[in-house]
Design a protein around this motif. Structure first.
Motif, short mmCIF file in Angstrom:
data_model
loop_
_atom_site.label_atom_id
_atom_site.label_comp_id
_atom_site.label_asym_id
_atom_site.label_seq_id
_atom_site.Cartn_x
_atom_site.Cartn_y
_atom_site.Cartn_z
N VAL A 49 0.86 -1.19 0.00
CA VAL A 49 0.00 0.00 0.00
C VAL A 49 0.89 1.23 0.00
O VAL A 49 2.07 1.17 0.35
CB VAL A 49 -0.94 0.01 1.24
CG1 VAL A 49 -1.92 -1.14 1.19
CG2 VAL A 49 -0.13 0.00 2.53
N THR A 50 0.31 2.35 -0.39
CA THR A 50 1.05 3.61 -0.39
C THR A 50 1.01 4.23 1.00
O THR A 50 -0.08 4.51 1.52
CB THR A 50 0.45 4.59 -1.41
OG1 THR A 50 0.47 3.99 -2.69
CG2 THR A 50 1.24 5.88 -1.44
N LEU A 97 2.88 7.43 10.46
CA LEU A 97 3.05 6.09 9.89
C LEU A 97 4.32 5.44 10.42
O LEU A 97 5.37 6.08 10.52
CB LEU A 97 3.11 6.20 8.37
CG LEU A 97 3.05 4.88 7.59
CD1 LEU A 97 1.66 4.28 7.66
CD2 LEU A 97 3.44 5.13 6.14
N GLU A 98 4.21 4.15 10.74
CA GLU A 98 5.37 3.38 11.20
C GLU A 98 5.49 2.13 10.34
O GLU A 98 4.51 1.40 10.14
CB GLU A 98 5.22 3.00 12.68
CG GLU A 98 5.24 4.20 13.61
CD GLU A 98 5.12 3.79 15.08
OE1 GLU A 98 4.70 2.64 15.34
OE2 GLU A 98 5.43 4.61 15.95
N THR A 117 10.23 5.58 10.38
CA THR A 117 9.27 6.41 11.09
C THR A 117 9.73 7.85 11.05
O THR A 117 10.94 8.13 11.02
CB THR A 117 9.09 5.94 12.54
OG1 THR A 117 8.10 6.76 13.17
CG2 THR A 117 10.38 6.01 13.31
N ASN A 118 8.75 8.77 11.02
CA ASN A 118 9.05 10.19 10.94
C ASN A 118 9.97 10.50 9.74
O ASN A 118 10.91 11.30 9.85
CB ASN A 118 9.69 10.69 12.24
CG ASN A 118 8.75 10.57 13.42
OD1 ASN A 118 7.54 10.75 13.28
ND2 ASN A 118 9.30 10.23 14.58
N ILE A 128 3.10 -2.56 8.40
CA ILE A 128 2.77 -1.14 8.30
C ILE A 128 1.64 -0.83 9.29
O ILE A 128 0.59 -1.49 9.27
CB ILE A 128 2.33 -0.77 6.87
CG1 ILE A 128 3.39 -1.21 5.86
CG2 ILE A 128 2.07 0.73 6.76
CD1 ILE A 128 2.94 -1.10 4.43
N SER A 129 1.84 0.16 10.11
CA SER A 129 0.83 0.59 11.07
C SER A 129 0.53 2.06 10.82
O SER A 129 1.43 2.91 10.93
CB SER A 129 1.34 0.38 12.51
OG SER A 129 0.39 0.87 13.44
N ASP A 130 -0.71 2.37 10.42
CA ASP A 130 -1.05 3.78 10.14
C ASP A 130 -1.70 4.43 11.36
O ASP A 130 -1.91 3.80 12.41
CB ASP A 130 -1.95 3.87 8.91
CG ASP A 130 -3.27 3.15 9.09
OD1 ASP A 130 -3.63 2.80 10.25
OD2 ASP A 130 -3.97 2.93 8.07
N THR A 131 -2.04 5.69 11.21
CA THR A 131 -2.58 6.46 12.34
C THR A 131 -3.99 6.02 12.72
O THR A 131 -4.44 6.29 13.84
CB THR A 131 -2.60 7.95 11.97
OG1 THR A 131 -3.32 8.12 10.73
CG2 THR A 131 -1.18 8.48 11.80
N ASP A 132 -4.68 5.34 11.81
CA ASP A 132 -6.03 4.86 12.11
C ASP A 132 -6.03 3.51 12.82
O ASP A 132 -7.10 2.94 13.07
CB ASP A 132 -6.85 4.76 10.82
CG ASP A 132 -7.05 6.11 10.16
OD1 ASP A 132 -7.05 7.13 10.89
OD2 ASP A 132 -7.19 6.15 8.92
#
Length: 313
Positions: A44-45, A51-52, A66-67, A107-111
């Protein structure tokens, strides 16, 4: 030193907790070549500042993104990893044979959504340039049976061989698989080219061979036939051209004759010259009387008729 250990343990615990939530998909096959680079693209993009992205190699932590910054954990890959496209790709440079194995990205997103994909990387040696060896089995005036053997100069595993052929400037067609093939050539095969492709899943090289190198007498024979065919073609062209040239000659001659007649009709006619008559002149001599006597006298381009009669005294 202590801070580095604490940070590594924290990352390891985070990755372990994320992976434990679900099993990774079937690893995607990826192929690389020694000393070159390979890209592992994310499924995924990645978007969002929080995002981590966690990368693992086999069972150990590889790197963390990250960052907008990549932190390499595994010393084995130090100075060989980079993340172009804002972390969307993990690029491994200067590949080594021992780099092969399972790579997993989490991948772990903010949601709070988690995406995970695995890759099965295999690193291959580059394919050496192949050579073709020939062996003529039977050679006659109109046929040449040959064995073509394709090989590489060094011992390399995981190689496959594919043969293709084409005639003239046409496209290549699949002929056979395997390092050795047997072919039977005839006079009409002089333009045939055989291509040997040596390949592994990551690289390939090829070499070609033509009839001119295998059976030169077939080329000569075929060219001779081609010369005769060309001679016959010229004769056929001449047979067609001769009547055409003759017809053109007759047409031009007829036109020239008609033009000459037309010019003669347009020329002015000359009027006939009038006859001029001169008055007879009489000349007396002493003791004689002269009278005109029939005689033709030409004066000034005109015909003068006179009659002179002489009488004796």
């Amino acid at each position: 030193m202590t801070e580095h250990i604490i940070e590594t343990v924290t990352i390891l615990l985070a990755v372990t907790s994320i992976i434990s939530e679900g099993k990774p998909d079937i690893p995607l096959p990826v192929h690389g070549i020694i000393t070159q680079s390979v890209d592992l693209s994310l499924p995924v993009t990645p978007e969002g500042s929080g995002l981590e992205i966690y990368w693992t190699y086999q069972t150990s932590i590889l790197a963390v993104y990250t960052n907008n910054r990549l932190k390499i954990i595994n010393d084995k890959f130090m100075k060989r990893l980079e993340t172009p496209d804002n972390g969307a790709t993990l690029r491994i440079n200067n590949l080594r044979k021992e780099d092969g194995g399972i790579y997993t990205v989490t991948i772990s997103d903010t949601d709070g959504k988690v995406y995970e994909t695995s890759y099965n990387l295999t690193v291959y040696d580059p394919v050496p340039s192949p050579v073709i060896q020939t062996e003529v089995m039977e050679d006659t005036t109109d046929r040449c049976n040959v064995t073509l053997h394709c090989s590489v100069p060094s011992i390399t595993s995981d190689l496959s061989y594919t043969w293709k052929y084409r005639q003239g400037g046409s496209e290549y067609h699949l002929y056979n698989n395997g390092s050795t093939i047997q072919i039977s050539l005839r006079n009409d095969s002089r333009d045939t080219e055989y291509l040997c492709i040596v390949h592994n899943p990551a690289d390939q090289k090829n070499v070609s061979y033509t009839v001119q190198h295998i059976c030169p007498h077939l080329v000569t024979s075929s060219q001779s036939k081609g010369g005769k065919r060309h001679h016959y073609d010229l004769l056929a062209i001449l047979v067609l051209l001769v009547p055409l040239i003759a017809l053109l000659f007759l047409i031009m001659k007829k036109r020239k004759s008609e033009k000459r007649k037309e010019e003669q009709l347009q020329e002015p006619k000359e009027e006939p010259k009038e006859l001029q008559y001169a008055t007879p002149q009489f000349q007396r001599s002493e003791g004689q009387r002269a009278e005109p006597e029939d005689k033709e006298i030409e004066q000034n381009g005109a015909i003068v008729y006179s009659t002179l009669v002489h009488h004796a005294v």
